[in-house]
Design an enzyme around this catalytic site. Sequence first.
Site, PDB file in Angstrom:
ATOM      1  N   SER A  68      12.136  -3.210   4.072  1.00  0.00           N
ATOM      2  CA  SER A  68      12.202  -4.427   3.331  1.00  0.00           C
ATOM      3  C   SER A  68      13.380  -5.117   3.220  1.00  0.00           C
ATOM      4  O   SER A  68      13.450  -6.224   3.305  1.00  0.00           O
ATOM      5  CB  SER A  68      11.141  -4.451   2.444  1.00  0.00           C
ATOM      6  OG  SER A  68      11.835  -3.195   1.320  1.00  0.00           O
ATOM      7  N   HIS A 124       5.341  -4.624   5.089  1.00  0.00           N
ATOM      8  CA  HIS A 124       5.810  -5.716   5.612  1.00  0.00           C
ATOM      9  C   HIS A 124       5.274  -5.778   7.316  1.00  0.00           C
ATOM     10  O   HIS A 124       5.795  -6.661   7.733  1.00  0.00           O
ATOM     11  CB  HIS A 124       7.266  -5.587   5.569  1.00  0.00           C
ATOM     12  CG  HIS A 124       7.838  -6.238   4.255  1.00  0.00           C
ATOM     13  ND1 HIS A 124       7.744  -7.407   4.031  1.00  0.00           N
ATOM     14  CD2 HIS A 124       8.356  -5.371   2.906  1.00  0.00           C
ATOM     15  CE1 HIS A 124       8.506  -7.701   2.806  1.00  0.00           C
ATOM     16  NE2 HIS A 124       8.660  -6.449   2.299  1.00  0.00           N
ATOM     17  N   LYS A 154       1.261  -9.442   0.673  1.00  0.00           N
ATOM     18  CA  LYS A 154       2.407 -10.363   1.537  1.00  0.00           C
ATOM     19  C   LYS A 154       1.504 -11.165   2.620  1.00  0.00           C
ATOM     20  O   LYS A 154       1.135 -12.126   2.309  1.00  0.00           O
ATOM     21  CB  LYS A 154       3.332  -9.354   1.980  1.00  0.00           C
ATOM     22  CG  LYS A 154       4.189  -8.625   0.899  1.00  0.00           C
ATOM     23  CD  LYS A 154       5.016  -7.500   1.316  1.00  0.00           C
ATOM     24  CE  LYS A 154       5.912  -7.124   0.082  1.00  0.00           C
ATOM     25  NZ  LYS A 154       6.170  -5.849   0.005  1.00  0.00           N
TER      26      LYS A 154
HETATM   27  C1  LIG Z   1       6.245  -4.931  -1.139  1.00  0.00           C
HETATM   28  C2  LIG Z   1       6.162  -3.629  -0.936  1.00  0.00           C
HETATM   29  C3  LIG Z   1       5.195  -2.612  -1.421  1.00  0.00           C
HETATM   30  C4  LIG Z   1       4.452  -2.956  -2.939  1.00  0.00           C
HETATM   31  O1  LIG Z   1       3.447  -3.892  -2.282  1.00  0.00           O
HETATM   32  P1  LIG Z   1       2.877  -4.746  -3.427  1.00  0.00           P
HETATM   33  O2  LIG Z   1       1.337  -5.148  -2.901  1.00  0.00           O
HETATM   34  O3  LIG Z   1       3.578  -6.108  -3.679  1.00  0.00           O
HETATM   35  O4  LIG Z   1       2.561  -3.929  -4.522  1.00  0.00           O
HETATM   36  C5  LIG Z   1       5.204  -1.391  -0.898  1.00  0.00           C
HETATM   37  N1  LIG Z   1       5.878  -0.796   0.115  1.00  0.00           N
HETATM   38  C6  LIG Z   1       6.612  -1.693   0.651  1.00  0.00           C
HETATM   39  C7  LIG Z   1       7.700  -1.296   1.847  1.00  0.00           C
HETATM   40  C8  LIG Z   1       6.824  -2.814   0.231  1.00  0.00           C
HETATM   41  O5  LIG Z   1       7.776  -3.955   0.723  1.00  0.00           O
END
Ligand SMILES: *Cc1c(COP(=O)(O)O)cnc(C)c1O
Length: 405
Positions: A187, A215, A246
């Site tokens: 990320s 992602h 996301k």
């Molecule tokens: C954003 C993210 C999460 C968490 O996801 P949410 O649905 O926002 O809680 C988990 N792992 C990675 C790699 C992320 O970038």
Amino acid sequence: MSDKTPRPQLAHLTAQLEDLRQRGTHFKLRVLDDEQAPVCTYDGKRVINLASNNYLGLCNHPKLREAAIAATKKYGVGSGAVRTIAGTMHIHMELEEKIAAFKGVEACVVFQSGFTANAGTVSSILGKEDFILSDELNHASIIDGARLSRAKIKVFRHKDIAHAEDLLKEIQHEPGRKLLITDGVFSMDGDIGPVDKLCDLADQYGAIMMVDDAHASGVLGRNGRGSVDHFHCTQRVDVQVGTLSKAIGALGGYVCGSRDLIDYLYHRARPFLFSTSHPPSVAATCIAAFDLLEIEPERIQRLWDNTNYFKQQLTAAGFDTGGRTTPASETPITPILIGDGRATMDFSRSLFQAGLMATGIAFPTVPEGKARIRTIMTSEHTREQIDQALEILITVARKMNILPA
Ligand SMILES: *Cc1c(COP(=O)(O)O)cnc(C)c1O
């Protein structure tokens, strides 16, 4: 005692905040006045937005809005209980079946967030006799899940297969189970995890293979099926995690795998057991989003066209997008490396003043000395908006000596 006399109990927090201010990395939350969109208004200022995870513009897609409203009218605003007690609605089951079919796996369980999906899964499938081999840049939710599991944690250097293998060799005669885990897309750097090569190791050493595709969901693979699909590894990954927060545009996380994995998580994953399920509107929104991935794949194509154009222009302008010390970004996440935390935060603030929202990220989210501006492209940015964003980046960077004047 008057209200204004500070109580000493939390004085250590105040001291740490003061320390952040001294370092120039203390921040205030920026508040969005309108909708999450390529151009929107934060704190009264109209900006081009390169900071959201709204990859496909689904946060406010008319079909998703309608789905949420229709589900609210029909089923109300809340589920009223945790899934295992009385809070499982048909719409929750429908979403899980939809995701499992989309991913080409036996079964799926949806959690409240990607964070709880990771933390709840890693912590429940392993115990203290077991081992977790984890990429050093894996997401915080994996790290927390690993700690909660009480398994022994071995961290391999970023994407370093040889190092991961060395660690596996060291423990290959130990009785505990081994879990190999990587982010599908990292990320903070936007590079892709070596899912195929880690699968080879997992097969060779009998390790459980797990991928966190937060992602990559909606971004990589056929119709956004993720990094595991991108590498043709669906049959070789035991545990696939994705997010609904996301590219999918709403909220939630999910785990895909065998029927027994999912049934086990229904019985043992603590966020599933002890935290209330999604409102029906969220489940309905996500169902509509997966439909869109199938019927509007051109969104994903636009996302990649925009991404490639933006990256190429950034590199041509002379920005350091991380290609020297870490592998260059390969996804719609493009970091602009600055190094110093304070300089990064100053750059981000100046960009905002000039009309561009691009988040500064410093320690502890990224290592000391690797502070950066992180940009995320979406399918909905127009070419004009991207060009304008580039112009602002270049002008401000020259003024601040980040690029030669
Ligand atoms: C954003 C993210 C999460 C968490 O996801 P949410 O649905 O926002 O809680 C988990 N792992 C990675 C790699 C992320 O970038």
